[in-house]
Design an enzyme around this catalytic site. Structure first.
Site, PDB file in Angstrom:
ATOM      1  N   GLY A 166      63.668 -22.192 111.743  1.00 38.33           N
ATOM      2  CA  GLY A 166      63.398 -22.133 110.303  1.00 38.33           C
ATOM      3  C   GLY A 166      64.654 -21.737 109.544  1.00 38.33           C
ATOM      4  CG  LEU A 167      64.985 -23.123 105.473  1.00 40.54           C
ATOM      5  CD1 LEU A 167      64.393 -23.117 104.058  1.00 40.54           C
ATOM      6  CD2 LEU A 167      66.236 -23.989 105.534  1.00 40.54           C
TER       7      LEU A 167
ATOM      8  N   GLY B  26      66.642 -16.480 106.515  1.00 47.69           N
ATOM      9  CA  GLY B  26      65.841 -15.654 105.619  1.00 47.69           C
ATOM     10  C   GLY B  26      64.347 -15.901 105.714  1.00 47.69           C
TER      11      GLY B  26
ATOM     12  N   GLY C  67      62.501 -15.293 108.212  1.00 47.29           N
ATOM     13  CA  GLY C  67      61.876 -14.189 108.944  1.00 47.29           C
ATOM     14  C   GLY C  67      61.722 -14.425 110.436  1.00 47.29           C
ATOM     15  CE  LYS C  68      65.870 -18.487 112.087  1.00 46.40           C
ATOM     16  NZ  LYS C  68      66.076 -18.288 110.635  1.00 46.40           N
TER      17      LYS C  68
ATOM     18  CB  SER D 290      67.534 -24.194 116.290  1.00 46.66           C
ATOM     19  OG  SER D 290      66.322 -23.513 116.025  1.00 46.66           O
TER      20      SER D 290
END
Lengths: 204, 204
Positions: free
Chosen positions: A35-36, A38, A40-41, A109
């Protein structure tokens, strides 16, 4: 050493992945958070890791904190380097799976091709792609590391979502909407999935 | 994500190395096996791994089998590549230590400088250098992979012990004489050391 070496009395039997999983009381797999920046990964991955640990299961998080200045030190942001970055993470994740550990990776990724490479390294049921979906505007509003600001000002040349594409997963195993769901809710979604898939024991 | 992000309700606490060690019931460390090709590093590492596993401890072996065609695929035998080869192994070993696992590495790792780099990545009490010492003549007599023959015939250009130096450890934590000691004896030496150092519990 060759196992056929007649001069060695020892009869080698190596501990297998199945042996380790049996001892740990759960299967091992890669939880691949994408995911982008920021979205929250890393927060989510660490929260899931914490819950798995509290249940007595074996898990470990790979993220920028322990990879960037270690294994992937020296890699830049060229296309080749970004590919190699993800490849190494995937190879290390595979080793953890072989060691019987549930490994959580938290990296942007952004490219499908790279994520598919990672998926291809392990068995089909050992790869769980988790799309941490959050609108760009919300990620940019949060901007926890000030990276979006730098990208907008041109300080960072190629930045996912701004000047470089993010390729959304086409059929991820899970999607969590981190713009609207709480971390607690998202953690439960992941844990429930792992239980339903028989990767971890259902909570009594 | 920044832990200071006010928009995230979740209060992140990450699972620490100490937490994982406590749960596993033992400390984690790198058992770095070094020695000539054919000395028996991989055999010994796998035998120790097996014993640790049978005691219910968490361990894992990194060796040519799971590293060469994976993480270190593409690396050749130039000085720079051999250095990078060992560096990546050491960085991955460090991750396993952080994950609470006793990680055993079985690579020739002929250069002191590279082994010292590996040692420097973890805490002083987390690195156990084990010199698997075996006379070159015996290794060459065994020649389990036919590599010495190829090195003598010139098929392999740089080969440790023949055309490239092996720098013996100056003060390894352990030396096992694999030319005269049996694998069983060597395993016991390693396990006793781990018990005495308080890395694993003494066997009841």
């Amino acid at each position: 050493m060759s196992k056929a070496n007649a001069h060695v009395v020892w009869h080698p039997t190596t501990v297998t992945k199945a042996d380790r999983q049996r001892q740990n009381g759960h299967k091992s797999c890669i939880l691949w958070f994408t995911g982008l920046s920021g979205a929250g990964k890393s927060t989510l991955a660490n929260a899931v890791d914490q819950q798995l640990h509290e249940r007595g299961l074996k898990s470990y998080v790979l993220d920028g904190d322990n990879i960037r200045h270690g294994l992937n030190r020296g890699l830049g942001f060229s296309t080749a380097d970004r590919k190699e970055n993800i490849r190494r993470i995937a190879e290390v994740a595979k080793l953890f799976v072989d060691a019987g550990v549930i490994v959580l990776t938290a990296f942007i990724s952004p490219f499908r091709e790279d994520r598919e490479l990672a998926r291809g390294l392990v068995e089909p049921d050992e790869f769980v792609e988790i799309y941490v979906k959050c609108p760009l505007e919300e990620c940019e509003r949060r901007d926890p590391k000030g990276l979006y600001r730098k990208a907008r000002s041109g300080e960072i040349a190629e930045f996912t979502g701004i000047t470089s594409p993010y390729e959304e997963p086409l059929s991820p195993e899970l999607i969590v909407e981190s713009g609207t769901q709480s971390v607690e809710e998202s953690v439960q979604i992941v844990l429930r999935y792992l239980e339903e898939r028989g990767i971890i024991p259902a909570r009594r």
